[in-house]
Design an enzyme around this catalytic site. Structure first.
Site, PDB file in Angstrom:
ATOM      1  N   ARG A   1      -7.625  -0.259   1.214  1.00  0.00           N
ATOM      2  CA  ARG A   1      -8.117  -1.531   0.666  1.00  0.00           C
ATOM      3  C   ARG A   1      -8.605  -1.371  -0.770  1.00  0.00           C
ATOM      4  O   ARG A   1      -8.628  -2.340  -1.526  1.00  0.00           O
ATOM      5  CB  ARG A   1      -9.207  -2.102   1.572  1.00  0.00           C
ATOM      6  CG  ARG A   1     -10.499  -1.322   1.622  1.00  0.00           C
ATOM      7  CD  ARG A   1     -11.309  -1.633   2.865  1.00  0.00           C
ATOM      8  NE  ARG A   1     -10.647  -1.133   4.068  1.00  0.00           N
ATOM      9  CZ  ARG A   1     -11.091  -1.338   5.293  1.00  0.00           C
ATOM     10  NH1 ARG A   1     -12.182  -2.060   5.497  1.00  0.00           N
ATOM     11  NH2 ARG A   1     -10.448  -0.842   6.329  1.00  0.00           N
TER      12      ARG A   1
ATOM     13  N   LYS B   1       0.847  -1.201   0.000  1.00  0.00           N
ATOM     14  CA  LYS B   1       0.000   0.000   0.000  1.00  0.00           C
ATOM     15  C   LYS B   1       0.878   1.245   0.000  1.00  0.00           C
ATOM     16  O   LYS B   1       1.663   1.473   0.915  1.00  0.00           O
ATOM     17  CB  LYS B   1      -0.897  -0.012   1.232  1.00  0.00           C
ATOM     18  CG  LYS B   1      -1.728   1.257   1.427  1.00  0.00           C
ATOM     19  CD  LYS B   1      -2.471   1.222   2.762  1.00  0.00           C
ATOM     20  CE  LYS B   1      -3.106   2.553   3.107  1.00  0.00           C
ATOM     21  NZ  LYS B   1      -3.724   2.562   4.445  1.00  0.00           N
TER      22      LYS B   1
ATOM     23  N   ASP C   1     -12.098   7.272   4.237  1.00  0.00           N
ATOM     24  CA  ASP C   1     -10.868   7.035   4.988  1.00  0.00           C
ATOM     25  C   ASP C   1     -10.466   5.562   4.970  1.00  0.00           C
ATOM     26  O   ASP C   1      -9.417   5.198   5.497  1.00  0.00           O
ATOM     27  CB  ASP C   1     -11.037   7.522   6.430  1.00  0.00           C
ATOM     28  CG  ASP C   1      -9.713   7.646   7.164  1.00  0.00           C
ATOM     29  OD1 ASP C   1      -8.662   7.702   6.495  1.00  0.00           O
ATOM     30  OD2 ASP C   1      -9.722   7.674   8.412  1.00  0.00           O
TER      31      ASP C   1
ATOM     32  N   LYS D   1      -9.885  13.183   8.463  1.00  0.00           N
ATOM     33  CA  LYS D   1      -9.387  12.771   9.771  1.00  0.00           C
ATOM     34  C   LYS D   1      -9.262  13.985  10.689  1.00  0.00           C
ATOM     35  O   LYS D   1      -8.931  15.082  10.227  1.00  0.00           O
ATOM     36  CB  LYS D   1      -7.991  12.143   9.631  1.00  0.00           C
ATOM     37  CG  LYS D   1      -7.920  10.812   8.933  1.00  0.00           C
ATOM     38  CD  LYS D   1      -6.465  10.356   8.850  1.00  0.00           C
ATOM     39  CE  LYS D   1      -6.307   9.046   8.112  1.00  0.00           C
ATOM     40  NZ  LYS D   1      -6.804   7.902   8.898  1.00  0.00           N
TER      41      LYS D   1
ATOM     42  N   ASP E   1       1.581   6.235   5.962  1.00  0.00           N
ATOM     43  CA  ASP E   1       0.541   5.388   5.379  1.00  0.00           C
ATOM     44  C   ASP E   1       1.012   4.694   4.112  1.00  0.00           C
ATOM     45  O   ASP E   1       0.259   3.918   3.530  1.00  0.00           O
ATOM     46  CB  ASP E   1      -0.737   6.197   5.120  1.00  0.00           C
ATOM     47  CG  ASP E   1      -1.991   5.349   5.257  1.00  0.00           C
ATOM     48  OD1 ASP E   1      -1.941   4.326   5.968  1.00  0.00           O
ATOM     49  OD2 ASP E   1      -3.022   5.687   4.648  1.00  0.00           O
TER      50      ASP E   1
ATOM     51  N   ASP F   1      -2.573  10.372   3.873  1.00  0.00           N
ATOM     52  CA  ASP F   1      -3.997  10.073   3.970  1.00  0.00           C
ATOM     53  C   ASP F   1      -4.695  11.122   4.822  1.00  0.00           C
ATOM     54  O   ASP F   1      -4.605  11.106   6.048  1.00  0.00           O
ATOM     55  CB  ASP F   1      -4.205   8.680   4.573  1.00  0.00           C
ATOM     56  CG  ASP F   1      -5.682   8.312   4.662  1.00  0.00           C
ATOM     57  OD1 ASP F   1      -6.498   8.957   3.971  1.00  0.00           O
ATOM     58  OD2 ASP F   1      -6.005   7.377   5.425  1.00  0.00           O
TER      59      ASP F   1
END
Length: 460
Positions: free
Chosen positions: A314, A228, A310, A240, A251, A233
């Protein structure tokens, strides 16, 4: 930075590594002045303790490092590295009864303890250097340390200097260093070549989303590593809070970890056909950012309802995993800083992983012990599959309720891995406090365990 052993030096200072139960015997064999010095110092051979012992002319006669008790070593890793940080400048030669994996681990720990992130501020180089102990494969240990240093450097670099463009450049440099093939799909070309989720997550950033594809090796089983690469992010439109955003430069820790592992594999010449896939994006906020409630279609054709922007990692991994599965690898592994649920479950030291292959699990658990790189198995718990099926689409990217978040994320990813032998690691990638061999900041997790296990897993 290069983490290397010192050249062999006839004048290297002897460094005795002493367990508590062996300390009295060692002390009894020393000269009277040396014995008096050590006794007056209060040295007791506790784990990580260090002391220099002067000769009668004022020079350094030797140094001693505490190796504690077996019980103490169960509660802390890399005891020698803890002592090394307390030694004065000099070149040291280890004298101990350690052998095999234990000696290799402590020698590696010394090198890892030398790591400094000095890109933005001048830092003092470690004072104590170690000659490679007899009986270890120095080149192998240095290759592992180099891969770990790469991972740490990438994670520690802030997003203004480690966005998708810079991550691509780092991957390109890695490929060039080892003669690997390198290909990148960027921007609108992602739509043309059917990577809709990667494009959607990254399209709001000023730096175009991209899929990095590196191949190395022409013989042996096929090993595909998917990392990833969310370089920052924000959480997207589900923004966030500030406290949660503070460490989001890490991240892309999954990408950094697979790159570090790839460095180790290539440098050591493992007989595998290695492929590294990194979806590199920034999850930014803009007028064209994807929205909660959107339903997206993946490369595989499965539709995904977006209940939280958020939960973007995935999504980009889904397209990359589908692409990787098309090549029918013998083993495909994803690594990602994916869920806070994993951290709540096992904390920052353990790397949770998911696999249904008993052979993989057995090899990995043994490799983790050998490498002092701890992992913890969590289940692909199939009764939870219903939690990621919203009804309005094939899949839900963020099931409500908060239960089993790391498991439902792993189940989501497995839907895109096809029929491959697949394992997923939900790594944290960060040391919240300095520990021996692991300074505060970015860190690789499970890479060394995998390196030890791969020859068994893939029958190399």
């Amino acid at each position: 930075m290069d983490l290397k052993f010192a050249p062999a030096d006839a004048d290297a200072i002897p460094l005795y590594l002493l367990e508590v139960e062996a300390f009295d015997g060692w002390l009894a064999r020393q000269s009277a002045p040396a014995k008096a010095w050590v006794m007056q110092s209060g040295f007791a051979a506790t784990l990580g303790e260090a002391l220099t012992v002067p000769a009668t002319d004022g020079s350094m006669l030797c140094a001693i490092a505490g190796y504690g008790t077996a019980a103490a070593r169960k509660r802390a890793r890399f005891g020698l590295a803890g002592a090394a940080a307390k030694l004065p400048r000099g070149t040291y030669k280890l004298v101990s009864d350690l052998a095999g994996a234990q000696l290799e681990t402590e020698a590696l720990g010394w090198l890892l303890g030398q790591y400094i992130f000095d890109r933005y501020a001048e830092a003092k180089a470690p004072a104590a250097q170690l000659v490679a102990p007899e009986g270890v494969d120095a080149a192998r240990i240095e290759a592992i340390a180099k891969g770990e240093a790469l991972t740490r450097d990438l994670i520690n670099t802030p997003a203004n200097d480690m966005g998708p463009v810079a991550l691509e450049a780092a991957a390109s440099a890695l490929a060039q260093a080892h003669g690997a093939q390198f290909h990148v799909i960027r921007g609108e070309a992602l739509l043309d070549e059917n990577f809709p989720l990667i494009h959607t997550v990254g399209r709001a950033s000023d730096q175009a989303p991209r899929l990095i594809d590196m191949r190395w090796g022409e013989i042996g089983p096929k090993l595909t590593l998917v990392g990833k690469g969310v370089c920052f992010d924000t959480g997207g439109l589900n923004l966030k809070p500030g406290a949660s955003m503070a460490l989001m430069k890490k991240d892309m820790g999954g990408a950094a970890t697979v790159m570090g592992l790839a460095e180790m594999i290539m440098a050591l010449g493992l007989k595998v056909q290695l492929r590294v896939l990194i979806p590199a994006v920034e999850n930014a906020v803009s007028s064209n950012a994807f929205r909660p409630g959107d339903i997206l279609t993946s490369r595989q054709g499965l539709t995904v309802e977006i209940n939280n922007t958020d939960a973007e990692g995935r999504l980009v991994l889904a397209d990359a995993l589908s692409f990787g599965a098309e090549d029918t690898p013998d083993l495909m592994i994803s690594m990602a800083t994916l869920t806070g649920a994993a951290r709540v479950a096992v904390g920052p030291d353990l790397a949770p992983y998911f696999s249904d292959d008993a052979g993989f699990v057995n090899a990995l658990e043994a490799g983790a012990i050998h490498a002092q790189d701890p992992v913890w198995q969590l289940p692909f718990w199939e009764p939870y599959e219903a939690m990621i099926e919203p009804g309005i689409a094939d899949l839900d990217n963020a099931p409500s309720g908060g239960f089993a978040g790391c498991i439902t994320a792993a189940l989501f990813l497995r839907r895109f891995a096809g029929e491959t032998n697949y394992a997923h690691f939900d790594v944290y990638g960060w040391n919240p406090a300095a520990k021996p061999a692991r300074p505060k900041g970015g860190v690789g997790m499970a890479a060394r365990a995998l390196l030890e296990a791969l020859p068994v897993m893939l029958k190399l």
